[in-house]
Each structure stands twice: as structure tokens, then as C-alpha cells.
Write an enzyme that holds these catalytic residues in place. Structure first.
Site, PDB file in Angstrom:
ATOM      1  N   TYR A  72      -6.489  -4.461   5.174  1.00 64.09           N
ATOM      2  CA  TYR A  72      -6.926  -5.130   3.950  1.00 64.09           C
ATOM      3  C   TYR A  72      -8.395  -5.536   3.985  1.00 64.09           C
ATOM      4  CZ  TYR A  72      -1.843  -5.524   3.477  1.00 64.09           C
ATOM      5  OH  TYR A  72      -0.497  -5.265   3.429  1.00 64.09           O
ATOM      6  N   HIS A 143       2.010  -1.345  10.914  1.00 61.99           N
ATOM      7  CA  HIS A 143       1.830  -1.168   9.473  1.00 61.99           C
ATOM      8  C   HIS A 143       2.497   0.096   8.959  1.00 61.99           C
ATOM      9  CE1 HIS A 143      -1.217  -2.462   6.145  1.00 61.99           C
ATOM     10  NE2 HIS A 143      -0.050  -2.134   5.643  1.00 61.99           N
ATOM     11  N   SER A 222       5.118  -5.920  -2.749  1.00 63.57           N
ATOM     12  CA  SER A 222       5.044  -5.475  -4.150  1.00 63.57           C
ATOM     13  C   SER A 222       6.323  -5.829  -4.913  1.00 63.57           C
ATOM     14  CB  SER A 222       4.754  -3.966  -4.240  1.00 63.57           C
ATOM     15  OG  SER A 222       3.498  -3.657  -3.705  1.00 63.57           O
ATOM     16  N   GLY A 227       2.314  -5.483 -10.161  1.00 70.13           N
ATOM     17  CA  GLY A 227       1.760  -6.086 -11.368  1.00 70.13           C
ATOM     18  C   GLY A 227       2.359  -5.565 -12.654  1.00 70.13           C
ATOM     19  N   PHE A 228       3.193  -4.510 -12.562  1.00 69.36           N
ATOM     20  CA  PHE A 228       3.768  -3.990 -13.804  1.00 69.36           C
ATOM     21  C   PHE A 228       4.719  -5.018 -14.421  1.00 69.36           C
ATOM     22  CE2 PHE A 228       5.090  -1.251 -17.040  1.00 69.36           C
ATOM     23  CZ  PHE A 228       4.477  -0.013 -16.940  1.00 69.36           C
TER      24      PHE A 228
END
Length: 344
Positions: A72, A143, A222, A227-228
Site C-alpha cells: 500500500y 499477501h 472490500s 465502494g459500489f
């Protein structure tokens, strides 16, 4: 004594966020955590002060799990440094999770090149400790699975770091059943992190049954469909190039319209319950099991408070059935391009 605000749509004061256990090694965290990726990458330019304010608000509301990663900061440590500065005054009250596993030496291959060699794991861990300004990492995740390094070597190396006191718990991210079993046989895995939401349900078939069999906690990333599942969604072409929604299949023409229609139905259900659609989506995840702790990401203290309040939302069996009726198989469109899709 401060009285808890019981209105989930308008959280303003301290909250008694319920705690959940992740795995059987002693890891316990608030029922909703905070993902910090979007504060420095993937969703356009971020603002450090907004990020720190959001992290502070999370702590005020009882959030204890904060999620970052070497990736990130694209190898610069910027995301870990931001989190480390933000929690400096209350470090011992929170659980910091970070991740290793990518080769970030070639910018053109970021997200595709893996490196989980034992010496690299150790180097990344030392960097993360320095960037975070701490003497231990609470959860250290691989990860992504490295096909060139046996998972037994990865688990053994993290186990050594745990024995040395530099790491407390071992986690995996986007690993399939075979990898999970092999890693767990070498050193106990406390938590698996993988995308999971009303939009994305692949883990329900093969992954969740295995982690539950082995006593491993599950952290969905997520959880709001990137964000949808918010009121701010717009078509892919309207996002800047440095925003992953500009290329995410779920925002592309054809898929976008189908997914928007589903979100409108979910919003109608949420409105009938007097909550936000984001709260509906998070409450749905929490209802899937006491071993689940989602980590929605946000840069807004207000959105953060709204997300945390979802832990106090109760969904009826009828609500849960209606959500699966609206999205029986999840969203239209793949969550990653084919070349980035984890191989379980």
C-alpha cells in the site's frame, strides 16, 4: 459515564463495539476493523490528515483491528508510516496487521511479481516494524501465495518471527484450501483475509468450510464492493486512471447497469429498516458467522462511524433471504482481471 448512542444511522459518541475471536491462538478484535489501503493508493490521491482523523475516530468508536501492507506504500512505507503515526498515542490498545509477499523492485510488475523467500520475509518485516514505529506486528499476512516458494517455508519463517517476539499471529491472504492446510500444519494460521461481500461470494464454496474446520478466523476485505455499495458510485469512465474502479469489470458498461440495479434494490431494503445500504452490507457479513470481522476502508470519519454502527444492526431471516434473492451469485463482472486473479 457516557451513554452509548443506539441510533445506527447517526453514531456520534463512544460505542461498545462487540469483540470477536479470530482463530484459536488468542487473537480478539472489534467486530469491524479498518482497512487503510485507500488512504494512499488505488482510489486516487489521499490526504494524510483525513487518514489520521479517520483512524483516530475509529479508535474512539472501539475499532481495534487496523490493516495495512507493504504494497500500500509501493515499497516506500508511506501507508504503514501513516498508520504508525496515527496510533502512536494508543498503540498498545490496537491490533496492527500488515503483509509481505510482493516483489516491488520493478514498478511495471507491481501486483504481479511475488517474493516470499524467507530472507525477503525477514527484510520486509524489519522495514514494517520501522515504518510502523513499533516493536511487534500483531498479524503478519502473506499477501499473495508465491508459486515459487513452498508454503511450508513461509509458515516456518513466520513461526520463527513469532518465536522471536517480532510477530504475534500468522495470517494468509487469498490462499486456497490446500495452501491453508499445508501452512496450518507447520504453524497455526490465525486468520485468512480474502475478498467477501454480498457482491463477491466465491469463498463460500471451498474456503470458508476449511477455515472453520481448522479454527481459523476470516477477515473479508472490500466488504462494500470497493465502494459500489455506496451512494457515490458512477460509471468506470468517470473515474481517474489512478482509481482502480476505472478498470474494475464491475464498473464496465453492461455490468455496471446490472450491479446498480441490484444496489438500488438493496438500498430499498435498507431504507425500510432505517439504515444505510453500507450498514446492510456489513451487517450481512457479520451475520455469516461469529468468526468474521470485515475491514471496510474509508477516508472519512463520518463514513467510518456509519460503518462501525453496522455492528449494532440486526437482520432477520427474511432480510437475509431477500439479500440473497437480489444477488444470488454476487455481482456481474470479475473482481480482478484474469492476470491478477488469485489461483486457488
Amino acid at each position: 459515564m457516557t451513554e452509548r448512542n443506539t441510533n445506527p444511522t447517526n453514531p456520534t459518541g463512544p460505542a461498545d463495539l462487540p469483540h470477536r475471536r479470530l482463530g484459536t491462538q488468542g487473537l480478539e478484535v472489534g467486530a469491524i476493523g479498518l482497512g487503510t489501503m485507500g488512504m494512499t493508493m488505488a482510489y486516487g490521491a489521499g490526504d494524510e490528515q483525513d487518514g489520521i482523523a479517520t483512524i483516530h475516530r475509529a479508535h474512539e468508536l472501539g475499532v481495534t483491528l487496523f490493516d495495512t501492507a507493504e504494497l500500500y506504500g509501493m515499497g516506500t512505507g508511506s501507508n504503514e508510516q501513516l498508520l504508525g503515526r496515527a496510533v502512536k498515542g494508543f498503540r498498545d490498545e490496537v491490533v496492527i496487521a500488515t503483509k509481505f509477499g510482493f516483489d516491488l523492485t520493478d514498478p511495471s510488475k507491481v501486483g504481479h511479481a511475488m517474493d516470499s523467500r524467507p530472507e525477503h520475509i525477514r527484510a520486509v518485516t524489519e522495514n514494517s516494524l520501522r515504518y510502523l514505529g513499533t516493536d511487534r506486528i500483531d498479524v503478519l499476512y502473506q499477501h499473495r501465495v508465491d508459486p515459487n516458494v513452498p508454503i511450508e517455508d513461509v509458515a516456518g519463517t513466520v513461526g520463527e518471527l513469532i518465536a522471536e517476539g517480532k510477530v504475534r499471529y500468522f495470517g494468509l491472504s487469498e490462499a486456497g484450501p490446500d495452501i491453508i492446510r499445508r501452512a496450518h500444519a507447520v504453524h497455526p494460521v490465525s486468520v485468512l483475509q480474502t475478498e467477501y461481500s454480498v457482491f463477491e461470494r466465491a469463498v463460500e464454496v471451498d474456503v470458508l468450510p476449511v477455515v472453520r474446520e481448522l479454527g481459523i478466523g476470516f477477515v473479508p476485505y472490500s466488504p462494500l464492493g470497493r465502494g459500489f455499495l455506496t451512494s457515490a458510485v458512477k460509471p468506470a469512465a468517470e473515474y481517474p486512471a489512478d482509481d482502480m474502479r476505472s478498470w474494475d469489470e464491475r464498473w464496465q458498461p453492461g455490468n455496471y447497469e446490472k450491479n446498480l440495479a441490484a444496489v438500488r434494490e438493496l438500498t430499498a431494503l435498507a431504507n425500510a429498516k432505517g439504515i444505510a445500504v453500507t450498514q446492510l452490507a456489513l451487517a450481512w457479513l457479520l451475520a455469516q458467522g461469529e468468526d468474521i470481522v470485515p475491514i471496510p476502508g474509508t477516508r472519512s470519519p463520518h463514513r467510518l462511524a456509519e460503518n462501525v454502527a453496522a455492528a449494532h444492526v440486526t437482520l432477520t431471516p427474511q432480510d437475509l433471504a431477500r439479500i440473497r434473492e437480489i444477488l444470488p451469485r454476487g455481482a456481474a463482472g470479475s473482481r480482478y482481471p484474469e492476470g491478477m486473479m488469485p489461483n486457488w
